[in-house]
Motif scaffolding. Structure first.
Motif, PDB file in Angstrom:
ATOM      1  N   SER A   1     -16.744  14.019  53.321  1.00 49.14           N
ATOM      2  CA  SER A   1     -15.482  13.418  53.258  1.00 49.14           C
ATOM      3  C   SER A   1     -15.505  11.903  53.308  1.00 49.14           C
ATOM      4  CB  SER A   1     -14.581  14.047  54.663  1.00 49.14           C
ATOM      5  OG  SER A   1     -15.259  13.364  55.745  1.00 49.14           O
ATOM      6  N   GLY A   2     -16.625  11.421  53.416  1.00 50.74           N
ATOM      7  CA  GLY A   2     -16.743   9.706  53.332  1.00 50.74           C
ATOM      8  C   GLY A   2     -16.290   9.150  54.765  1.00 50.74           C
ATOM      9  N   GLN A   3     -16.194  10.127  55.751  1.00 44.41           N
ATOM     10  CA  GLN A   3     -15.977   9.486  56.962  1.00 44.41           C
ATOM     11  C   GLN A   3     -17.162   8.870  57.746  1.00 44.41           C
ATOM     12  OE1 GLN A   3     -12.820   9.661  58.646  1.00 44.41           O
ATOM     13  NE2 GLN A   3     -13.887   8.272  60.164  1.00 44.41           N
ATOM     14  N   LEU A   4     -18.427   9.037  57.280  1.00 48.57           N
ATOM     15  CA  LEU A   4     -19.428   8.578  57.903  1.00 48.57           C
ATOM     16  C   LEU A   4     -19.628   7.085  57.335  1.00 48.57           C
ATOM     17  CD1 LEU A   4     -22.006  11.267  58.413  1.00 48.57           C
ATOM     18  CD2 LEU A   4     -21.117  10.215  60.078  1.00 48.57           C
ATOM     19  N   ALA A   5     -19.283   7.181  56.056  1.00 53.16           N
ATOM     20  CA  ALA A   5     -19.372   5.719  54.997  1.00 53.16           C
ATOM     21  C   ALA A   5     -18.270   4.913  55.608  1.00 53.16           C
ATOM     22  CB  ALA A   5     -19.354   6.284  53.600  1.00 53.16           C
ATOM     23  N   ARG A   6     -17.074   5.212  55.927  1.00 58.29           N
ATOM     24  CA  ARG A   6     -15.999   4.414  56.159  1.00 58.29           C
ATOM     25  C   ARG A   6     -16.024   4.062  57.643  1.00 58.29           C
ATOM     26  NH1 ARG A   6     -13.229   8.531  53.614  1.00 58.29           N
ATOM     27  NH2 ARG A   6     -12.421   9.374  55.660  1.00 58.29           N
ATOM     28  N   ASP A   7     -16.284   4.796  58.584  1.00 57.08           N
ATOM     29  CA  ASP A   7     -16.132   4.272  59.915  1.00 57.08           C
ATOM     30  C   ASP A   7     -17.091   5.501  60.840  1.00 57.08           C
ATOM     31  OD1 ASP A   7     -16.003   3.326  62.434  1.00 57.08           O
ATOM     32  OD2 ASP A   7     -13.719   3.414  62.697  1.00 57.08           O
ATOM     33  N   ALA A   8     -18.194   5.384  60.837  1.00 56.66           N
ATOM     34  CA  ALA A   8     -19.159   6.474  61.340  1.00 56.66           C
ATOM     35  C   ALA A   8     -18.757   6.725  62.938  1.00 56.66           C
ATOM     36  CB  ALA A   8     -20.498   6.218  61.226  1.00 56.66           C
ATOM     37  N   SER A   9     -18.336   5.792  63.453  1.00 58.28           N
ATOM     38  CA  SER A   9     -18.076   5.847  64.930  1.00 58.28           C
ATOM     39  C   SER A   9     -16.945   6.590  65.245  1.00 58.28           C
ATOM     40  CB  SER A   9     -17.945   4.534  65.545  1.00 58.28           C
ATOM     41  OG  SER A   9     -16.657   3.962  65.106  1.00 58.28           O
TER      42      SER A   9
ATOM     43  N   ASP B   1     -27.280   7.499  53.738  1.00 61.16           N
ATOM     44  CA  ASP B   1     -26.513   8.370  52.239  1.00 61.16           C
ATOM     45  C   ASP B   1     -27.704   8.340  51.406  1.00 61.16           C
ATOM     46  OD1 ASP B   1     -27.428   5.739  51.629  1.00 61.16           O
ATOM     47  OD2 ASP B   1     -25.405   4.814  51.519  1.00 61.16           O
ATOM     48  N   HIS B   2     -27.346   8.780  50.238  1.00 59.95           N
ATOM     49  CA  HIS B   2     -28.203   9.024  49.043  1.00 59.95           C
ATOM     50  C   HIS B   2     -28.912   8.017  48.795  1.00 59.95           C
ATOM     51  CE1 HIS B   2     -25.909   6.998  45.823  1.00 59.95           C
ATOM     52  NE2 HIS B   2     -24.976   7.369  46.784  1.00 59.95           N
ATOM     53  N   SER B   3     -28.798   6.581  49.078  1.00 56.45           N
ATOM     54  CA  SER B   3     -29.459   5.572  48.787  1.00 56.45           C
ATOM     55  C   SER B   3     -30.513   5.034  49.633  1.00 56.45           C
ATOM     56  CB  SER B   3     -28.908   4.338  48.158  1.00 56.45           C
ATOM     57  OG  SER B   3     -27.920   3.986  49.543  1.00 56.45           O
ATOM     58  N   GLY B   4     -30.320   5.721  51.018  1.00 55.55           N
ATOM     59  CA  GLY B   4     -31.185   5.505  52.249  1.00 55.55           C
ATOM     60  C   GLY B   4     -30.601   4.459  52.895  1.00 55.55           C
ATOM     61  N   ARG B   5     -29.434   4.100  52.763  1.00 51.28           N
ATOM     62  CA  ARG B   5     -28.748   3.102  53.891  1.00 51.28           C
ATOM     63  C   ARG B   5     -28.287   4.047  55.024  1.00 51.28           C
ATOM     64  NH1 ARG B   5     -23.768   1.316  54.587  1.00 51.28           N
ATOM     65  NH2 ARG B   5     -23.089   2.555  52.899  1.00 51.28           N
ATOM     66  N   VAL B   6     -28.530   3.395  56.316  1.00 49.27           N
ATOM     67  CA  VAL B   6     -28.155   4.088  57.513  1.00 49.27           C
ATOM     68  C   VAL B   6     -26.692   3.784  57.758  1.00 49.27           C
ATOM     69  CG1 VAL B   6     -28.409   4.108  60.078  1.00 49.27           C
ATOM     70  CG2 VAL B   6     -30.530   3.599  58.391  1.00 49.27           C
ATOM     71  N   LEU B   7     -26.068   5.238  57.757  1.00 49.38           N
ATOM     72  CA  LEU B   7     -24.654   5.272  58.151  1.00 49.38           C
ATOM     73  C   LEU B   7     -24.211   5.257  59.581  1.00 49.38           C
ATOM     74  CD1 LEU B   7     -23.564   7.720  54.989  1.00 49.38           C
ATOM     75  CD2 LEU B   7     -23.498   5.011  55.039  1.00 49.38           C
ATOM     76  N   PHE B   8     -25.114   6.282  60.366  1.00 49.96           N
ATOM     77  CA  PHE B   8     -25.080   6.289  61.508  1.00 49.96           C
ATOM     78  C   PHE B   8     -26.270   6.487  62.438  1.00 49.96           C
ATOM     79  CE2 PHE B   8     -25.287   9.716  65.051  1.00 49.96           C
ATOM     80  CZ  PHE B   8     -24.275   9.083  65.906  1.00 49.96           C
ATOM     81  N   ASP B   9     -26.303   5.668  63.443  1.00 53.55           N
ATOM     82  CA  ASP B   9     -27.357   5.590  64.486  1.00 53.55           C
ATOM     83  C   ASP B   9     -27.016   5.919  65.674  1.00 53.55           C
ATOM     84  OD1 ASP B   9     -29.735   5.166  65.802  1.00 53.55           O
ATOM     85  OD2 ASP B   9     -30.137   3.177  65.211  1.00 53.55           O
ATOM     86  N   SER B  10     -27.389   6.869  66.600  1.00 52.24           N
ATOM     87  CA  SER B  10     -26.958   7.237  67.903  1.00 52.24           C
ATOM     88  C   SER B  10     -27.300   6.075  68.673  1.00 52.24           C
ATOM     89  CB  SER B  10     -27.591   8.465  68.341  1.00 52.24           C
ATOM     90  OG  SER B  10     -28.836   8.445  68.330  1.00 52.24           O
ATOM     91  N   GLU B  11     -28.316   5.310  68.498  1.00 50.96           N
ATOM     92  CA  GLU B  11     -28.375   4.230  69.415  1.00 50.96           C
ATOM     93  C   GLU B  11     -28.152   2.947  68.996  1.00 50.96           C
ATOM     94  OE1 GLU B  11     -32.755   3.919  69.974  1.00 50.96           O
ATOM     95  OE2 GLU B  11     -32.741   5.956  71.003  1.00 50.96           O
ATOM     96  N   ASN B  12     -27.102   2.842  67.766  1.00 53.75           N
ATOM     97  CA  ASN B  12     -26.405   1.685  67.340  1.00 53.75           C
ATOM     98  C   ASN B  12     -27.302   0.573  66.780  1.00 53.75           C
ATOM     99  OD1 ASN B  12     -23.844   3.058  67.173  1.00 53.75           O
ATOM    100  ND2 ASN B  12     -23.873   2.775  69.556  1.00 53.75           N
ATOM    101  N   HIS B  13     -28.359   0.798  66.804  1.00 53.34           N
ATOM    102  CA  HIS B  13     -29.236  -0.666  66.210  1.00 53.34           C
ATOM    103  C   HIS B  13     -29.928  -0.636  64.822  1.00 53.34           C
ATOM    104  CE1 HIS B  13     -32.582   2.024  67.960  1.00 53.34           C
ATOM    105  NE2 HIS B  13     -33.019   1.252  66.753  1.00 53.34           N
ATOM    106  N   ALA B  14     -29.540   0.287  64.133  1.00 54.82           N
ATOM    107  CA  ALA B  14     -29.967   0.489  62.788  1.00 54.82           C
ATOM    108  C   ALA B  14     -28.901   0.750  61.743  1.00 54.82           C
ATOM    109  CB  ALA B  14     -30.968   1.440  62.598  1.00 54.82           C
ATOM    110  N   VAL B  15     -27.726   0.779  62.165  1.00 56.53           N
ATOM    111  CA  VAL B  15     -26.345   0.957  61.020  1.00 56.53           C
ATOM    112  C   VAL B  15     -26.493  -0.204  60.186  1.00 56.53           C
ATOM    113  CG1 VAL B  15     -24.034   1.247  61.034  1.00 56.53           C
ATOM    114  CG2 VAL B  15     -25.104   2.091  62.859  1.00 56.53           C
ATOM    115  N   GLY B  16     -26.727   0.270  58.850  1.00 56.29           N
ATOM    116  CA  GLY B  16     -26.637  -0.746  57.712  1.00 56.29           C
ATOM    117  C   GLY B  16     -28.042  -1.030  57.172  1.00 56.29           C
TER     118      GLY B  16
END
Length: 481
Positions: free
Chosen positions: A59-67, A103-118
């Protein structure tokens, strides 16, 4: 070095080497085995979470606002759940999974520890291999020099419309299972030490058993080696017991017994021949000398004297042969054959009747006193033994003296009035061909009489005692039953 020490040393060496390598293998396998199990569970977890995250990624929710995505909220709620689980003696009070989604390019969309997003994780092994449709996993240390800081990452593809749209990775620090590894290593180590101790105890037991049986064989061999029986007297009364030893040692014991029997028989025959040859020399020489003289012209008195000597020596040879045959037959037997009760008085009376003629020739009296008991003895052998004692007493007692046969229970005592025998000779009385000089200094008999008596006692389970009584010699036969 003694046999027992050698066996123990060899056992401990082999056991120690085996235990070292076995323990080393077990200890080396514990850590990777635990981590393999951990990885297997993480594979299941990653694939399960990948299915849960697929809707939010599609749905793109992780890409728009994963939190704000439902998946992210559930994962964060998981991380804050209170827990106190007892796992095989250990208490688990924290949840240790880290979850991130790319995502399909390897960019971090979600991280449970919040230090690797993006962050770009496309080069990490777990993400890169999974995006290529392969199994992706990696283990990375948080601190390069610290082996306990490793973190295991296992990835699973997130499918959208049957294509890989992203990657979900589950990470777990290996230190969370280190205590299980440490406990397993301690248990294996303690179990190995216990096994080593038990093996050592078994080794000591086996060694002691082996040494004990070998010593029994050694003692058996030493007990039969000694001087030839033919040189010491009569052969052993009973065959020596073969040690009851199992297995190959038992075969060795039986082989030793067969060898002993053969060697004993050979020594026995050789001793017999030597002793018999020695005994035959004197009468044969006397007969030959008298025969040679009889070939010459001699006065009638000398001829009669030499003829008498030939007869006497011939009789001596005959007595020697008869007694030797009697002793030989007795030594082939292992026990007496008495069945019905035999009266000791009857045996003594029969022996006196047989020797009365010789005693009368020397003017000697034979007196029987006492009644004695009855027992399961072989009458002929008991009579033979008492008769030999009487013959011996007649040979050594002075003419005109009295020889007494005294019965008391199961004992028979023959008492003469002769000079007795030297004290040094007492222990040897009963040996084949052992004799002492007669009172006149002439050579006595063959020495077989008391040997026959000794053998008769052995066959009946009794014993013979000889002692000087000053004057005279007293020989006591104790049948013991």
């Amino acid at each position: 070095m003694r046999l027992g020490i050698r066996l123990l040393f060899a056992f401990f060496l082999i056991n120690g080497i085996a235990a070292f390598f076995v323990l080393r293998v077990f200890m080396a396998e514990i850590k990777p085995s635990v981590r393999e199990v951990m990885e297997d569970m993480m594979v299941d977890t990653a694939n399960l979470l990948a299915e849960v995250a697929s809707d939010d990624l599609a749905s793109g929710q992780l890409a728009r606002d994963a939190s704000q995505s439902r998946f992210a909220q559930r994962v964060r709620h998981y991380a804050t759940r209170p827990i106190d689980a007892g796992i095989w003696g250990f208490s688990k009070q924290s949840l240790d999974f880290r979850v991130y989604v790319t995502d399909h390019s390897g960019r971090v969309l979600f991280d449970s520890e919040n230090h690797a997003v993006g962050a770009d994780y496309s080069q990490w092994r777990d993400v890169a291999r999974t995006l290529r449709g392969e199994y992706g996993a990696r283990s990375t240390r948080d601190v390069e020099s610290d082996d306990t800081s490793g973190v295991m990452h296992v990835a699973a593809p997130i499918y959208v419309d049957e294509r890989i749209a992203g990657v979900l990775t589950v990470a777990k620090p290996t230190r969370t299972v280190q205590r299980f590894i440490d406990r397993a290593e301690r248990k294996v180590f303690m179990g190995g030490l216990l096994l080593l101790a038990l093996s050592a105890a078994v080794g000591v037991g086996v060694t002691l058993w082996m040494v004990w049986n070998v010593r029994r064989l050694r003692d058996y061999a030493l007990s039969v080696q000694g001087p030839a029986d033919s040189e010491q007297g009569t052969p052993p009364a009973q065959p020596l017991a073969v040690p009851e030893v199992p297995g190959e040692l038992g075969d060795l014991a039986r082989a030793m017994d067969r060898m002993r029997a053969r060697l004993q028989g050979r020594d026995y025959i050789e001793g017999y021949v030597r002793a018999l040859t020695h005994e035959l020399k004197s009468p044969v020489a006397a007969i030959r000398g008298a025969g040679e003289l009889l070939q010459d012209e001699l006065p009638a008195a000398d001829r009669a004297a030499f003829a008498t000597q030939v007869v006497q020596q011939s009789e001596r040879l005959q007595r020697l042969i008869d007694r030797l045959l009697e002793l030989s037959k007795l030594e082939q037997r292992q026990h007496a054959e008495g069945r019905a009760p035999v009266a000791l008085h009857d045996c003594a009376a029969a022996a006196i009747a047989h020797t009365q003629g010789r005693a009368a020739q020397r003017g000697m009296a034979l007196v029987l006193s006492g009644r004695g008991h009855s027992g399961p003895w072989e009458a002929e052998l008991i009579t033979l033994a008492i008769g030999n004692l009487l013959d011996n007493a007649i040979d050594f007692a002075p003419p005109g003296s009295t020889v007494r046969v005294e019965l008391d229970g199961t004992t028979v005592a023959v008492q003469d009035e002769g000079p007795g025998v030297p004290d040094y000779a007492l222990p040897r009385l009963g040996e084949r061909f052992f004799t002492t000089a007669r009172p006149g200094g002439e050579r006595s008999g063959s020495g077989l009489g008391l040997a026959i008596v000794q053998r008769v006692m052995v066959l009946h389970g009794g014993h013979m005692q000889v002692r000087n009584t000053a004057p005279g010699l007293r020989v006591t036969l104790d049948l013991g039953r």
